[in-house]
Design a protein around this motif. Structure first.
Motif, PDB file in Angstrom:
ATOM      1  N   GLY A   1       0.933  -1.227   0.058  1.00 26.41           N
ATOM      2  CA  GLY A   1       0.034  -0.030   0.150  1.00 26.41           C
ATOM      3  C   GLY A   1       0.937   1.372   0.122  1.00 26.41           C
ATOM      4  N   ILE A   2       0.138   2.447  -0.166  1.00 23.33           N
ATOM      5  CA  ILE A   2       1.035   3.709  -0.333  1.00 23.33           C
ATOM      6  C   ILE A   2       0.293   4.756   0.288  1.00 23.33           C
ATOM      7  N   GLY A   3       1.042   5.753   0.880  1.00 26.16           N
ATOM      8  CA  GLY A   3       0.546   7.055   1.205  1.00 26.16           C
ATOM      9  C   GLY A   3      -0.221   6.567   2.691  1.00 26.16           C
ATOM     10  N   GLY A   4      -1.596   7.006   2.604  1.00 26.25           N
ATOM     11  CA  GLY A   4      -2.450   6.749   3.858  1.00 26.25           C
ATOM     12  C   GLY A   4      -2.439   5.131   4.220  1.00 26.25           C
ATOM     13  N   SER A   5      -2.285   4.419   3.000  1.00 21.63           N
ATOM     14  CA  SER A   5      -2.498   3.097   3.088  1.00 21.63           C
ATOM     15  C   SER A   5      -1.299   2.314   3.389  1.00 21.63           C
ATOM     16  N   ALA A   6      -0.137   2.995   3.930  1.00 20.45           N
ATOM     17  CA  ALA A   6       0.968   2.385   4.411  1.00 20.45           C
ATOM     18  C   ALA A   6       1.474   3.277   5.720  1.00 20.45           C
TER      19      ALA A   6
ATOM     20  N   VAL B   1      -3.553  -3.099   0.650  1.00 17.84           N
ATOM     21  CA  VAL B   1      -4.399  -1.943   1.182  1.00 17.84           C
ATOM     22  C   VAL B   1      -4.383  -0.766  -0.015  1.00 17.84           C
ATOM     23  N   SER B   2      -5.639  -0.362  -0.335  1.00 17.92           N
ATOM     24  CA  SER B   2      -6.005   0.680  -1.036  1.00 17.92           C
ATOM     25  C   SER B   2      -7.279   1.145  -1.163  1.00 17.92           C
ATOM     26  N   LYS B   3      -7.558   2.288  -0.521  1.00 17.70           N
ATOM     27  CA  LYS B   3      -9.005   2.666  -0.421  1.00 17.70           C
ATOM     28  C   LYS B   3      -9.707   2.854  -1.704  1.00 17.70           C
ATOM     29  N   SER B   4      -8.856   3.238  -2.816  1.00 16.81           N
ATOM     30  CA  SER B   4      -9.659   3.429  -3.966  1.00 16.81           C
ATOM     31  C   SER B   4      -9.667   1.900  -4.882  1.00 16.81           C
ATOM     32  N   GLY B   5      -8.581   1.327  -4.306  1.00 18.62           N
ATOM     33  CA  GLY B   5      -8.473  -0.135  -5.035  1.00 18.62           C
ATOM     34  C   GLY B   5      -7.925   0.026  -6.535  1.00 18.62           C
ATOM     35  N   GLY B   6      -7.262   1.243  -7.004  1.00 17.96           N
ATOM     36  CA  GLY B   6      -6.832   1.344  -8.373  1.00 17.96           C
ATOM     37  C   GLY B   6      -5.426   2.133  -8.292  1.00 17.96           C
ATOM     38  N   THR B   7      -4.926   2.089  -7.084  1.00 15.41           N
ATOM     39  CA  THR B   7      -3.619   3.057  -7.136  1.00 15.41           C
ATOM     40  C   THR B   7      -2.693   2.174  -7.904  1.00 15.41           C
ATOM     41  N   PRO B   8      -1.903   2.919  -8.898  1.00 16.38           N
ATOM     42  CA  PRO B   8      -0.953   2.067  -9.725  1.00 16.38           C
ATOM     43  C   PRO B   8       0.257   1.361  -8.928  1.00 16.38           C
TER      44      PRO B   8
ATOM     45  N   GLY C   1     -10.868   8.894   5.162  1.00 12.74           N
ATOM     46  CA  GLY C   1      -9.792   9.314   4.128  1.00 12.74           C
ATOM     47  C   GLY C   1      -8.551   8.557   4.418  1.00 12.74           C
ATOM     48  N   GLY C   2      -7.709   8.158   3.487  1.00 15.27           N
ATOM     49  CA  GLY C   2      -6.398   7.455   3.499  1.00 15.27           C
ATOM     50  C   GLY C   2      -5.545   7.989   4.689  1.00 15.27           C
ATOM     51  N   ARG C   3      -5.257   9.183   4.843  1.00 10.54           N
ATOM     52  CA  ARG C   3      -4.541   9.903   5.779  1.00 10.54           C
ATOM     53  C   ARG C   3      -4.905   9.658   7.267  1.00 10.54           C
TER      54      ARG C   3
ATOM     55  N   GLN D   1       3.841  14.130   8.252  1.00 12.94           N
ATOM     56  CA  GLN D   1       4.028  14.750   6.915  1.00 12.94           C
ATOM     57  C   GLN D   1       2.811  14.543   5.960  1.00 12.94           C
ATOM     58  N   GLN D   2       2.295  13.492   5.908  1.00 13.50           N
ATOM     59  CA  GLN D   2       1.060  13.160   4.876  1.00 13.50           C
ATOM     60  C   GLN D   2      -0.044  13.858   5.556  1.00 13.50           C
ATOM     61  N   LEU D   3      -0.262  13.626   6.773  1.00 14.54           N
ATOM     62  CA  LEU D   3      -1.631  14.035   7.654  1.00 14.54           C
ATOM     63  C   LEU D   3      -1.711  15.491   7.538  1.00 14.54           C
TER      64      LEU D   3
ATOM     65  N   MET E   1       0.300  17.858   5.777  1.00 18.19           N
ATOM     66  CA  MET E   1       0.848  18.424   4.144  1.00 18.19           C
ATOM     67  C   MET E   1      -0.514  18.137   3.288  1.00 18.19           C
ATOM     68  N   GLU E   2      -0.889  16.712   3.230  1.00 18.50           N
ATOM     69  CA  GLU E   2      -1.886  16.455   2.172  1.00 18.50           C
ATOM     70  C   GLU E   2      -3.181  17.175   2.728  1.00 18.50           C
ATOM     71  N   SER E   3      -3.541  17.327   3.782  1.00 24.31           N
ATOM     72  CA  SER E   3      -4.761  18.119   4.226  1.00 24.31           C
ATOM     73  C   SER E   3      -4.559  19.596   4.035  1.00 24.31           C
TER      74      SER E   3
ATOM     75  N   GLY F   1      -4.462  17.935  -5.756  1.00 17.32           N
ATOM     76  CA  GLY F   1      -3.207  18.291  -6.260  1.00 17.32           C
ATOM     77  C   GLY F   1      -2.479  16.896  -6.580  1.00 17.32           C
ATOM     78  N   VAL F   2      -2.821  15.879  -5.839  1.00 22.44           N
ATOM     79  CA  VAL F   2      -2.169  14.760  -6.087  1.00 22.44           C
ATOM     80  C   VAL F   2      -2.645  14.219  -7.398  1.00 22.44           C
ATOM     81  N   GLU F   3      -3.731  14.529  -7.997  1.00 18.44           N
ATOM     82  CA  GLU F   3      -4.302  14.005  -9.164  1.00 18.44           C
ATOM     83  C   GLU F   3      -3.357  14.240 -10.377  1.00 18.44           C
TER      84      GLU F   3
ATOM     85  N   GLY G   1      -0.188  15.129 -10.598  1.00 18.16           N
ATOM     86  CA  GLY G   1       1.077  14.053 -10.858  1.00 18.16           C
ATOM     87  C   GLY G   1       0.889  12.750 -11.233  1.00 18.16           C
ATOM     88  N   LYS G   2      -0.505  12.285 -10.892  1.00 19.69           N
ATOM     89  CA  LYS G   2      -0.918  10.814 -11.216  1.00 19.69           C
ATOM     90  C   LYS G   2      -1.011  11.172 -12.813  1.00 19.69           C
ATOM     91  N   LYS G   3      -1.971  12.125 -13.145  1.00 17.58           N
ATOM     92  CA  LYS G   3      -2.342  12.366 -14.643  1.00 17.58           C
ATOM     93  C   LYS G   3      -0.895  12.260 -15.542  1.00 17.58           C
TER      94      LYS G   3
HETATM   95  O1  LIG Z   1      -5.544   3.949  -0.518  1.00 12.90           O
HETATM   96  P1  LIG Z   1      -5.317   4.352  -2.010  1.00 12.90           P
HETATM   97  O2  LIG Z   1      -6.613   4.708  -2.636  1.00 12.90           O
HETATM   98  O3  LIG Z   1      -4.449   3.396  -2.518  1.00 12.90           O
HETATM   99  O4  LIG Z   1      -4.311   5.604  -1.897  1.00 12.90           O
HETATM  100  C1  LIG Z   1      -3.272   6.121  -1.345  1.00 12.90           C
HETATM  101  C2  LIG Z   1      -2.969   7.251  -1.237  1.00 12.90           C
HETATM  102  O5  LIG Z   1      -3.246   8.091  -2.542  1.00 12.90           O
HETATM  103  C3  LIG Z   1      -3.835   9.242  -2.186  1.00 12.90           C
HETATM  104  O6  LIG Z   1      -4.903   9.264  -2.502  1.00 12.90           O
HETATM  105  C4  LIG Z   1      -2.968  10.621  -2.823  1.00 12.90           C
HETATM  106  O7  LIG Z   1      -1.629  10.289  -2.502  1.00 12.90           O
HETATM  107  C5  LIG Z   1      -3.552   9.372  -0.797  1.00 12.90           C
HETATM  108  O8  LIG Z   1      -4.486  10.488  -0.201  1.00 12.90           O
HETATM  109  C6  LIG Z   1      -3.827   8.195  -0.201  1.00 12.90           C
HETATM  110  O9  LIG Z   1      -3.403   7.859   1.216  1.00 12.90           O
END
Ligand SMILES: O=P(O)(O)OC[C@H]1O[C@](O)(CO)[C@@H](O)[C@@H]1O
Length: 636
Positions: free
Chosen positions: A214-219, A268-275, A329-331, A410-412, A414-416, A544-546, A548-550
């Protein structure tokens, strides 16, 4: 082995008062000749405690580089408060400082947590001016807890506070969801730890490891909590894949070695689609295949219902699935299945963590600023950074196990808070920069600059009163333990920074345990929420994160075109090496020539393209082709 009833049981025991270090410990023999001996003049050994002139910095504080008078300007919003308070030099009189310390010291008795804001120079006048904004923020938090759409852009409720107090949920359906999830986490962890659920390839064995993908809030929450709370010999040891770095992934898998067979993989991924997370999963699944293991019997998904990950896990028949809720939210997901499952599997008492968070939430509901620790933090942030993030927050936990707290924050934070627009659509470019590792280690790295260099920060010290578990301490020189040094380093640095006009907050906990960690997380979650209201921004989205992803997606799409162009040229007879310019033109992307070059350089470094002429250091000289012609791709 930890018993799950212990892990998940809630206890109302208060945290015991710390025992003072015993004075009857034996001295170390080699201490006598130790080059670090400091017995008689402790002060001179602490870089921050004594100035060169010998004047004590503990008692005489001079704010040298804070202008004697600086106007504090309202950051945003209605201009109700904070617009005209003078920012004077910091208080220097020790007696007045002591008064300020005792007057403002916040204590949460049950949690054994203290918050000292005395070394931030806000004035009574400033607090008064900020009052209406705080009242608005308190009301916003109250509405949020009642289920208001607190994340207007995404039309979402924000319910992480319900996770530790399900009774607060706005309806019984949500309450049941939370309670059932907690129950199933406890039951699953018990079955895994107790060996009722076994790894398929060793019917007599038990799961020994967790690989969390997992990454970000999922890690970040699970990483912080594992570092802070996992026992030395946890029932399952945890490892993380939190990036799409192939070498990093290989390293984690290699470290597991044959124990991959007894590893529970939690994706772990809230969206279930984080690359990045998807890539981690695919890499791990490949490793399982290569080891002849059946991934699905060892895979666990934590994600929103019906996400891509959820559907994959369901269709492939993974061992278990746990929900992530739309309104978490993830964070801020550490107290959801995201944090709790991994923690429970490591033998961490998750109910204590929830209890600590719940107690802290309760304290943060008062509308009396002075008695509300999250509000006090938000007040300090606002004062110190002028409500516009003009100063960074350096987080310095003086405890190794809290090393990852600053990264988590930092994430909690700065992302907020890092937002371009406020809630009224005004461009504000808000934020609060957070960094830090741990004390006293950082004293030997960057504290030099903090004390004497550019004055662009305020510090947050995290102090842990209990040095070691009872009965393990000893004096490494007369009257002084190793932990006393750590204490001295913290206090010395706090004093030395203040003496040079650098403000700081100190959060003190009795010890690092599930309760205090839960409380710390809750404290900062609420401080972020309150501060966001003070500066009128949406803390719960991350538009803002979008971008970078795009952009990353566009790079990969361009790479596919580059490959197609190179393939076509490489299938010619003879092969036609192309210049970067030719590739960019044939991709119909002449403006992206720099990116084309970078793509080719990256492929060349990974043996996927051949540089026929020139070298990557001089892009114009480069001619490139592929080592193989892929005929199928020509007609795809
Ligand atoms: O849990 P997900 O959907 O994989 O997202 C991971 C992280 O990516 C973000 O959406 C953007 O970095 C975070 O807010 C989130 O914690």
């Amino acid at each position: 082995m930890a018993s799950i009833s212990g892990l998940c049981s809630s206890s109302s025991n208060l945290i015991p008062k710390p025992n003072l270090p015993s004075s009857s410990r034996t001295q170390s023999q080699w201490m006598i000749s130790s080059p670090f001996r400091i017995d008689e003049n402790l002060k001179t050994s602490f870089p921050g405690i004594s100035s060169k002139s010998g004047q004590s910095l503990l008692t005489h504080s001079v704010a040298r580089d804070v202008p004697s008078s600086m106007s504090k300007i309202a950051a945003t919003g209605d201009g109700v408060a904070g617009k005209s308070v003078e920012k004077k030099g910091l208080e220097t009189d020790p007696k007045v400082l002591w008064e300020r310390y005792t007057e403002w010291l916040y204590q949460h008795k049950e949690l054994g947590l203290y918050l000292d804001v005395s070394r931030v120079g806000f004035t009574d006048e400033f607090v008064k001016e900020m009052e209406p904004r705080f009242m608005k923020a308190f009301k916003a938090m109250e509405d949020l807890e009642k289920g208001a759409i607190a994340n207007p852009d995404e039309g979402r409720m924000v319910g992480h506070y319900w996770l530790r107090n399900p009774k607060l949920s706005p309806n019984s359906f949500l309450r049941l969801q939370i309670e059932n999830t907690l129950e199933s986490i406890c039951a699953f962890a018990e079955d895994i730890i107790g060996g009722k659920i076994k790894p398929p390839s060793s019917p007599d064995g038990r799961f020994t490891h967790i690989l969390s993908v997992g990454i970000g809030g999922s890690a970040l929450g699970p990483q912080f909590v594992a570092e802070a709370l996992a026992p030395d010999n946890p029932p399952l040891k945890i490892r993380f894949i939190d990036n799409t770095d192939p070498a990093g992934i290989d390293h984690q898998i290699a470290q597991l070695g044959p124990e991959l067979a007894s590893t529970l993989v939690i994706v772990v991924s809230k969206s279930g689609g984080t690359p990045e997370t998807r890539n981690g999963l695919l890499e791990v699944q490949k490793a399982f295949r290569e080891a002849g293991l059946n991934f699905s019997k060892q895979g666990v998904a934590i994600t929103q219902e019906n996400s891509l990950l959820d559907n994959t896990a369901r269709i492939e028949g993974w061992l278990a699935r746990f929900p992530m809720f739309d309104w978490v939210g993830g964070r801020t997901s550490e107290m959801s299945a995201v944090g709790l499952l991994a923690a429970a599997l490591q033998g961490i008492n998750i109910k204590e963590m929830l209890e600590g968070a719940s107690l802290m939430d309760e304290a943060n509901r008062t509308t009396v600023i002075k008695n509300n620790p999250a509000a006090l933090l938000a007040l300090c942030w606002y004062w110190a950074s002028d409500g516009v993030g003009s100063k960074d927050m350096v987080v310095l936990p003086y405890k190794d196990s809290l090393l990852l707290f600053s990264r988590y924050l930092q994430q909690l934070v700065m992302e907020s808070l890092g937002k371009e627009f406020d809630l009224d659509g005004n461009k504000v470019n808000q934020g609060l920069t957070v960094y830090g590792n741990k004390g006293s280690t950082d004293q030997h790295a960057y504290i030099q600059q903090l004390r004497e260099g550019v004055h662009n920060f305020f510090a947050t010290f995290i102090e842990v009163l209990r040095d070691r578990p009872p009965g393990h301490d000893w004096e490494l020189e007369p009257g002084v333990t190793c932990g006393d040094y750590l204490f001295g380093m913290l206090q010395g640095t706090r004093s030395a920074l203040y003496a040079n006009g650098r403000e700081s907050v100190t959060v003190t906990v009795q010890e690092v345990n599930p309760r205090s960690v839960g409380a710390l997380i809750a404290l900062y979650e609420r401080a972020v929420g309150i501060y966001a209201s003070l500066v009128n921004i949406n803390a719960y989205h991350q538009p803002g994160v979008e971008a970078g992803k795009k952009a990353a997606g566009e790079v990969l799409a361009l790479q596919k075109r580059v490959l197609a162009v190179l393939n076509e040229a490489s299938c010619k007879d003879p092969v036609e090496p192309l210049s970067i310019e030719e590739v960019a033109d044939r991709c119909h992307a002449p403006d992206d020539i720099e990116m084309v070059y970078k793509i080719i350089a990256h492929m060349a470094a990974n043996d996927r393209a051949i540089i026929a002429e020139g070298d990557c250091g001089s892009p114009r000289s480069v001619k490139v082709f592929l080592g193989e012609c892929n005929v199928d791709a020509l007609y795809a």
